[in-house]
Structure formats: C-alpha cells, structure tokens
Design an enzyme around this catalytic site. Structure first.
Site, PDB file in Angstrom:
ATOM      1  CB  CYS A 110      47.120  35.031  41.327  1.00 23.12           C
ATOM      2  SG  CYS A 110      46.150  36.389  40.663  1.00 23.12           S
ATOM      3  CG  HIS A 195      45.444  31.928  37.942  1.00 21.28           C
ATOM      4  ND1 HIS A 195      45.027  31.454  39.166  1.00 21.28           N
ATOM      5  CD2 HIS A 195      45.206  33.252  37.943  1.00 21.28           C
ATOM      6  CE1 HIS A 195      44.545  32.448  39.876  1.00 21.28           C
ATOM      7  NE2 HIS A 195      44.640  33.555  39.153  1.00 21.28           N
ATOM      8  CD  GLU A 197      46.199  27.986  39.170  1.00 18.63           C
ATOM      9  OE1 GLU A 197      47.300  28.423  38.767  1.00 18.63           O
ATOM     10  OE2 GLU A 197      45.313  28.721  39.653  1.00 18.63           O
TER      11      GLU A 197
HETATM   12  N1  LIG Z   1      43.314  35.617  40.500  1.00 19.29           N
HETATM   13  C1  LIG Z   1      43.655  36.128  41.658  1.00 19.29           C
HETATM   14  O1  LIG Z   1      44.225  35.462  42.536  1.00 19.29           O
HETATM   15  C2  LIG Z   1      43.245  37.535  41.857  1.00 19.29           C
HETATM   16  C3  LIG Z   1      43.781  38.183  43.103  1.00 19.29           C
HETATM   17  C4  LIG Z   1      42.783  39.195  43.604  1.00 19.29           C
HETATM   18  N2  LIG Z   1      42.589  40.262  42.674  1.00 19.29           N
HETATM   19  C5  LIG Z   1      43.238  39.747  44.945  1.00 19.29           C
HETATM   20  O2  LIG Z   1      43.550  40.896  45.017  1.00 19.29           O
HETATM   21  O3  LIG Z   1      43.270  39.022  45.889  1.00 19.29           O
END
Ligand SMILES: NC(=O)CC[C@H](N)C(=O)O
Length: 215
Positions: A110, A195, A197
């Site tokens: 992410c 995610h 995890e």
């Molecule tokens: N769950 C996440 O890591 C979201 C990332 C977040 N939207 C960002 O742009 O940093």
C-alpha cells in the site's frame, strides 16, 4: 468481479502490545532471517507479528544504521506523505535506495508501494495513483489470485488503496482487481496495493520469509 460494499475498517494496531515488546520477543533462532520493517508510521506491528509467525526475526527501521545486516525489508502501509517526510527527516532516502538497489528482498504494501514509485524513491519503474478506488469505495475486501502463491485466493483488504499504472515491461503483474493492477514483482521487490498483514492468512509473509532465507 464486483466489489463488495464499502466498509471503513479501523486499524487493529491498538489491540497489539507495544512495538518494543514485540521486537524484543522476535524468534531466538539465529538462522532465522532478520527482516526490517520501516517503522516511521503505519501498519508496523501487524507486519512484525506476521513475519514472526512466519519464522523471521525482526528489527524496526527508523534510522539508516538499522538497515545494516538485514536479510530483507518490509515497507508497510499507512500514509505515504507522512512516511516521505519521515524518510527526509531521518536521511533515509539514499540508504533505502542503496538497500533496495542492492537486490535485497523487499515486500512493499500500500503506502509502502507508493514510496517506491517514480514520483517518490524511484525504485520501481511504475506510477502509483493514490486513493485510486475513489471516494465512495475507499475500503473494501476481495479474494484475489496472486500469481505464484499456492493455496488458492488470498483475502485482500484495500484501505484507500493505490493502483499501479504505466508499469515498464520489466514489471510482472501478479494481481489485479477489476483490471486494476494491485500486485507487482520487479527483481527482488514485490509490492501489493492491499494489506496482507491484516487477515491472519500469512502465506505472502511466509513466502517472503522463505525468499529472504534463500537470499
Ligand atoms: N492503506 C494505505 O497504505 C493507504 C495509502 C494512502 N492512501 C496514501 O496515499 O499514502
């Protein structure tokens, strides 16, 4: 594939013991790979727990020296702007470029994947579009086939997740949702927009720990 209804999900980290306690309780097995988790912000404790359940020793990485001697590195999810500020503050950009550039195994999830794109550390030849699933469907779950991962589809939790765009041919796409690229592999780096995890299904972490052990 149609997406399930949006559901806001609280970070479960509050229920976990303090990070220092978890890091100290890392596996005592000296042959276990030592895996760092970038610990400036975000879902750190959950990755530490999944890595330790998968047989790794772990170390929190907050300053450059903590990259020394690691067998692999996890870049967790969270908020990429906050993490970028932390990377600048701690002088971590060049050390991270050196570590990832050395070909060491990296698992990025992410916001961690966003950190590696062309607009940030420029360690992956791709662009990430932040919050790309739109304001209405900011968080959702889906069962995804991940190429190379055995045992059937993986439950994937997306929280304001990015999508990968404009990836070079050298990037292998490993997962998609509704044609959006949400899993990639490039050299020793694997990245996911979701995610892994947070579900308790540790197959991605176990495969990553095995990769670090072989490296
Ligand atoms: N769950 C996440 O890591 C979201 C990332 C977040 N939207 C960002 O742009 O940093």
């Amino acid at each position: 594939m149609s997406l399930p209804a949006p559901a806001e999900r609280a970070w479960p980290g509050a229920a976990l013991p303090p990070l220092a306690t978890r890091a100290r309780s890392a596996a005592e097995d000296e042959d276990a790979p030592l895996i760092g988790v970038l610990a400036l912000q975000g879902g750190v404790a959950e990755h530490v727990a999944a890595l330790e359940r998968s047989g790794a020793r772990t170390r929190l990485v907050k300053v450059p020296e903590q990259l020394d001697g690691l067998d692999g590195l996890v870049l967790p999810g969270g908020e990429s702007t906050t993490m970028t500020l932390g990377i600048e503050r701690e002088g971590l950009a060049e050390p991270l470029r050196g570590f990832v550039g050395s070909g060491a195994p990296v698992l990025a999830t992410c916001a961690g994947l966003i950190l590696l794109d062309r607009a940030h550390l420029d360690l992956l030849p791709l662009d990430c579009v932040r919050n790309a699933f739109g304001r209405q469907v900011r968080s959702f779950e889906a069962d995804l086939e991940i190429s190379g991962l055995e045992g059937g589809p993986l439950r994937a939790i997306f929280i304001r997740a990015p999508q990968v765009r404009h990836a070079d041919d050298a990037v292998t796409v490993t997962a998609t949702v509704d044609d959006a690229v949400v899993g990639v592999r490039h050299g020793a780096v694997e990245g996911y927009a979701f995610h892994p995890e947070l579900t308790g299904d540790d197959r991605l972490h176990a495969a990553f720990v095995a990769r670090c052990r072989r490296a």
